[in-house]
Every structure is written in structure tokens, then in C-alpha cells.
Scaffold this motif. Structure first.
Motif, PDB file in Angstrom:
ATOM      1  N   GLN A  76       0.855  -1.179   0.000  1.00 24.65           N
ATOM      2  CA  GLN A  76       0.000   0.000   0.000  1.00 24.65           C
ATOM      3  C   GLN A  76       0.902   1.243   0.000  1.00 24.65           C
ATOM      4  O   GLN A  76       1.862   1.303   0.766  1.00 24.65           O
ATOM      5  CB  GLN A  76      -0.911   0.039   1.230  1.00 24.65           C
ATOM      6  CG  GLN A  76      -1.857  -1.130   1.339  1.00 24.65           C
ATOM      7  CD  GLN A  76      -1.235  -2.356   1.976  1.00 24.65           C
ATOM      8  OE1 GLN A  76      -0.397  -2.245   2.850  1.00 24.65           O
ATOM      9  NE2 GLN A  76      -1.638  -3.528   1.532  1.00 24.65           N
ATOM     10  N   ARG A 128       1.112   5.721  -0.372  1.00 24.53           N
ATOM     11  CA  ARG A 128       0.555   7.065  -0.279  1.00 24.53           C
ATOM     12  C   ARG A 128      -0.583   7.183   0.737  1.00 24.53           C
ATOM     13  O   ARG A 128      -0.957   6.223   1.394  1.00 24.53           O
ATOM     14  CB  ARG A 128       0.151   7.593  -1.654  1.00 24.53           C
ATOM     15  CG  ARG A 128       1.364   7.746  -2.583  1.00 24.53           C
ATOM     16  CD  ARG A 128       0.967   8.209  -3.951  1.00 24.53           C
ATOM     17  NE  ARG A 128       0.320   7.206  -4.789  1.00 24.53           N
ATOM     18  CZ  ARG A 128       0.930   6.196  -5.380  1.00 24.53           C
ATOM     19  NH1 ARG A 128       2.202   5.999  -5.203  1.00 24.53           N
ATOM     20  NH2 ARG A 128       0.266   5.361  -6.138  1.00 24.53           N
ATOM     21  N   THR A 169      -3.160   3.220  -1.747  1.00 17.87           N
ATOM     22  CA  THR A 169      -3.388   2.515  -3.010  1.00 17.87           C
ATOM     23  C   THR A 169      -2.749   1.144  -2.928  1.00 17.87           C
ATOM     24  O   THR A 169      -1.573   1.021  -2.609  1.00 17.87           O
ATOM     25  CB  THR A 169      -2.796   3.312  -4.193  1.00 17.87           C
ATOM     26  OG1 THR A 169      -3.374   4.612  -4.187  1.00 17.87           O
ATOM     27  CG2 THR A 169      -3.071   2.622  -5.507  1.00 17.87           C
ATOM     28  N   ASN A 170      -3.513   0.094  -3.199  1.00 19.74           N
ATOM     29  CA  ASN A 170      -3.061  -1.277  -2.997  1.00 19.74           C
ATOM     30  C   ASN A 170      -2.565  -1.924  -4.290  1.00 19.74           C
ATOM     31  O   ASN A 170      -3.191  -1.785  -5.333  1.00 19.74           O
ATOM     32  CB  ASN A 170      -4.193  -2.122  -2.411  1.00 19.74           C
ATOM     33  CG  ASN A 170      -3.721  -3.473  -1.956  1.00 19.74           C
ATOM     34  OD1 ASN A 170      -2.768  -3.597  -1.214  1.00 19.74           O
ATOM     35  ND2 ASN A 170      -4.393  -4.509  -2.419  1.00 19.74           N
ATOM     36  N   TYR A 171      -1.439  -2.606  -4.194  1.00 23.13           N
ATOM     37  CA  TYR A 171      -0.891  -3.422  -5.281  1.00 23.13           C
ATOM     38  C   TYR A 171      -0.648  -4.817  -4.722  1.00 23.13           C
ATOM     39  O   TYR A 171       0.017  -4.962  -3.694  1.00 23.13           O
ATOM     40  CB  TYR A 171       0.422  -2.840  -5.803  1.00 23.13           C
ATOM     41  CG  TYR A 171       0.274  -1.462  -6.381  1.00 23.13           C
ATOM     42  CD1 TYR A 171      -0.099  -1.288  -7.704  1.00 23.13           C
ATOM     43  CD2 TYR A 171       0.493  -0.339  -5.598  1.00 23.13           C
ATOM     44  CE1 TYR A 171      -0.255  -0.011  -8.237  1.00 23.13           C
ATOM     45  CE2 TYR A 171       0.340   0.939  -6.121  1.00 23.13           C
ATOM     46  CZ  TYR A 171      -0.026   1.082  -7.428  1.00 23.13           C
ATOM     47  OH  TYR A 171      -0.181   2.341  -7.952  1.00 23.13           O
TER      48      TYR A 171
END
Length: 87
Positions: free
Chosen positions: A68, A70, A74-76
Motif C-alpha cells: 500500500q 501514499r 493505493t493497494n498493489y
């Protein structure tokens, strides 16, 4: 905790299971995590999970990575296989 010009707070850790030492094949599991925050909010976090088999110091199995980034986290995500040799 870092209190220099850009203060931040970081929490990190892991837990690992390798089974009995005297067995030729064992279960292997690991969970590792980290999160970093600064005065603007969330900066970065990750969770890494591994589950597999340890055979004579060679470990292999399934892997999952969750990262994650920021303030909005935001997840990857990544999934796959891992191989690890214990020296």
C-alpha cells in the motif's frame, strides 16, 4: 520513530515457522509486515506471506505480497511462487 527534519513512525515485524529440526521435510510459513506514517498520514505499508515446504534447507511454496502506497493506501497485490535457500 524518526524525529529528524521529516518525522515518521514505522512499525515492522515478522513471524516464521520452520517445523522440527530433525525431520527431513517440514512445513514452512512466514508473515512479514511494515507500516510507515508521517505527519501527512500514511506513507507505505506491506504484508508478505509465504507458505510451503522446507526440505533440507531449501524452502519453496506459495507467496502473496500486498503493498500500500501514499495517503489513500493505493493497494498493489502480487501472487506467485517462492524459492529460498537457507545458508
Amino acid at each position: 520513530m524518526d524525529i529528524w527534519s521529516v518525522p515518521n513512525f514505522e512499525l515492522m515485524g515478522f513471524i516464521e515457522y520452520q517445523g522440527a529440526v530433525n525431520r527431513p521435510v517440514n512445513l514452512y510459513a512466514r508473515f512479514q509486515y511494515m507500516t510507515t506514517w508521517n505527519r501527512n498520514g500514511h506513507s507505505r505499508s506491506y504484508q508478505y506471506a509465504r507458505a510451503g515446504i522446507d526440505a533440507g534447507g531449501m524452502q519453496f511454496g506459495l507467496a502473496a505480497n500486498f503493498d500500500q502506497y501514499r495517503r489513500l493506501a493505493t493497494n498493489y497485490s502480487n501472487f506467485g511462487l517462492f524459492v529460498r535457500k537457507v545458508l
